[in-house]
Design an enzyme around this catalytic site. Structure first.
Site, mmCIF file in Angstrom:
data_model
loop_
_atom_site.group_PDB
_atom_site.id
_atom_site.type_symbol
_atom_site.label_atom_id
_atom_site.label_comp_id
_atom_site.label_asym_id
_atom_site.label_seq_id
_atom_site.Cartn_x
_atom_site.Cartn_y
_atom_site.Cartn_z
ATOM 1 N N ARG A 32 0.926 -1.050 0.126
ATOM 2 C CA ARG A 32 -0.019 -0.039 0.138
ATOM 3 C C ARG A 32 0.885 1.254 -0.049
ATOM 4 O O ARG A 32 0.554 2.140 -0.516
ATOM 5 C CB ARG A 32 -0.757 0.069 1.192
ATOM 6 C CG ARG A 32 -2.136 -0.899 1.181
ATOM 7 C CD ARG A 32 -3.018 -0.956 2.392
ATOM 8 N NE ARG A 32 -3.864 0.549 2.245
ATOM 9 C CZ ARG A 32 -4.542 0.689 3.321
ATOM 10 N NH1 ARG A 32 -4.671 0.282 4.327
ATOM 11 N NH2 ARG A 32 -5.165 1.912 3.235
ATOM 12 N N CYS A 70 -1.121 6.170 8.990
ATOM 13 C CA CYS A 70 -1.369 4.887 8.596
ATOM 14 C C CYS A 70 -2.599 5.075 7.590
ATOM 15 O O CYS A 70 -2.726 5.951 6.687
ATOM 16 C CB CYS A 70 -1.665 3.786 9.561
ATOM 17 S SG CYS A 70 -3.095 4.350 10.811
#
Lengths: 278, 240
Positions: A178, A236
């Site tokens: 990611r 995050c």
């Protein structure tokens, strides 16, 4: 914190729950694929544990302007804690079954507002004793409203500036694929904030499912240029799993770093924000 | 109040969960009762005490607080007690029998509160919008917010807005009931409450949403009652 005990480290082993009966145990299981954490709790939890719902108690509704898990208002958090039966002097140990991915958020929120709180090392998988079923509740109590410490929460502008500041390390705690932008399962754009380094929170965990020891955690963060948490900002996907890194830094003796709570879910929803890949 | 925020006493209690535990009506109605006070002086008021009123006094006692008044957002029996849908709900009448305090109401609501609860004139303290009730050093501002009922009121205290059935996180109080006024509700939401800052936290009178509170900024962004750009549009959505 309890007058008879010293404050807990941010991460503790299950032994503490066998030696202290005064601790509130919180099950904070939550799954990105929308499986209900409460059902998992009801099927089997550490005896005495209450269920804390990440979506209900530790965040507000997803908003493109604020991200997928906006921090609750201080008054909302205080009344949620009160409804859960957690008072200002209670010691809390929290767990989940994903290396503290969701339970870390509760622990971090409690610690920065003056509670004695810790993450259970090894999580549910590391609990060697019997489990209880069904729902357990504590009687509701008063909890005072305490403001979030402004110096520990930063906005998108500050996070973006940190990416270009040689004196600050901007940490992306998501999985490498990611971060690189190879894949993006939930947010509108793939990649990371320019200048961020990737320290996936799973890297804090050893092959035995427990956190690395403080020296190994220190070495891990030092490899990214972090020798004091004062110089780090962590994000995050939505300000949840980043708390695992924040607690690991504190466990390593580096102090308390800052959280960019809006994280990638806020950043990637703003068309004016730049995106780096690779 | 300028001292530590730990001095501010504020509890949100859900009927059927936090008090009146075995009362199916309380569980069904999901009312919120609020206890607000000053921990330094031990004084507290109850907002909309109904269902298990003795439970509420017990909770105050366990917290080292004593009841010095009642604030009524509006006259409906799930907020102040009385007969509703064939059920008799405990409320201010039974509470005052246990502890004699005043019930703070807006002038437009006084007769209605008396009618449904059978309290007397001497039990009421009648207010107009902007009045303050002091609880120790905690100042509670009373804001007249008609629409759901003629004398509905919200309470602004220490960065919170206790809103009764005037405003929920999603939607607002019904405006199709006897005494309701959709036009007045438009003015309440779009004018009277427009001065409430975005970081003030909305605490509603029922748990009609997944979350039990939200900032006014979040509420304004997400609640459909703030979508109409004019009273005309509002009346097309909410007028009868």
């Amino acid at each position: 914190m309890s007058a008879d005990h010293t404050a807990l480290d941010p991460i503790v082993g299950p032994e503490v729950l066998r030696t202290r009966s005064d601790i509130v145990v919180a099950d904070v299981r939550w799954y990105l694929d929308r499986r209900p954490g409460r059902a998992a709790y009801q099927e089997g939890h550490i005896p005495g544990a209450i269920y804390v719902d990440l979506d209900e108690h530790l965040a507000f509704l997803p908003m493109k302007s604020q991200g997928r898990h906006p921090m609750p208002t201080p008054a909302s958090f205080a009344t949620s804690l009160g409804s859960l039966g957690i008072g200002p002097d209670d010691t809390v140990v929290a767990y989940d079954d994903q290396h503290g991915m969701s339970a870390g958020r509760l622990v971090w929120m409690l610690r920065i507002t003056g509670h004695d709180a810790a993450l259970l090392d090894g999580g549910l998988q590391g609990w060697p004793f019997e489990l209880a079923t069904g729902e357990e509740r504590r009687r509701s109590v008063f909890h005072p409203i305490r403001p979030w410490p402004d110096q520990l929460l930063v906005d998108a502008d500050t996070a973006g500036a940190a990416g270009g500041d040689p004196h600050v390390v901007l940490v992306d705690a998501r999985a490498p694929e990611r971060y690189r932008g190879d894949t993006e399962p939930v947010d509108p754009k793939a990649g990371h904030i320019p200048g961020a380094v990737n320290l996936p929170f799973g890297g804090n965990i050893g092959p035995d499912g427990r956190f690395l020891d403080p020296a190994a955690l220190r070495a891990r963060f030092a490899s990214a240029g972090i020798t004091s948490a004062d110089d780090a900002i962590v994000y995050c996907g939505s300000g949840v799993s980043a708390c695992n890194n924040l607690l690991a830094m504190e466990q390593a003796g580096l102090g308390r770093a800052r959280l960019y709570g809006g994280s990638w879910s806020q950043w990637s929803n703003d068309p004016d924000r730049p995106v780096a890949t690779g | 109040m300028t001292e530590s925020s730990d001095r501010f006493y504020f509890r949100q209690l859900l009927s059927g969960r936090d008090f009146a535990l075995d009362d199916p009506v309380a569980q069904q109605m999901v009312n919120f009762v609020y206890l607000i006070g000053d921990r330094a002086t031990g004084e507290a008021v109850a907002v909309d005490p109904a269902y298990g009123v003795a439970d509420l006094l017990d909770i105050l006692g366990q917290d080292g607080m004593r009841l010095t008044g009642v604030l009524a957002t509006h006259y409906h029996p799930d907020h102040v007690g009385g007969s509703m849908m064939g059920f008799n709900i405990e409320g201010v009448k039974e509470l005052l029998d246990l502890q004699g305090v005043k019930i703070h109401v807006q002038a437009e609501e006084a007769e209605l509160v008396k009618k449904v609860t059978e309290v007397s004139d001497s039990d009421l303290e009648i207010h107009s919008s902007g009045d303050r009730v002091m609880v120790g050093d905690v100042a509670i501002e009373l804001i007249h917010t008609p629409g759901h009922t003629p004398g509905s009121q919200c309470f602004l205290v220490e960065g919170t807005l206790v809103a009764g059935d005037t405003l929920f996180l999603e939607g607002c109080g019904r405006t199709d009931l006897p005494g309701s006024d959709p036009s007045a509700m438009y003015h309440t939401l779009h004018h009277t409450l427009s001065r409430i800052p975005d970081d003030t936290v909305l605490f509603p009178g029922h748990r009609y949403s997944f979350h039990s509170s939200a900032s006014m900024g979040q509420t304004r962004e997400m609640n459909y009652v703030f979508k109409p750009a004019s009273e005309e549009q509002w009346m097309m959505m909410f007028g009868q």
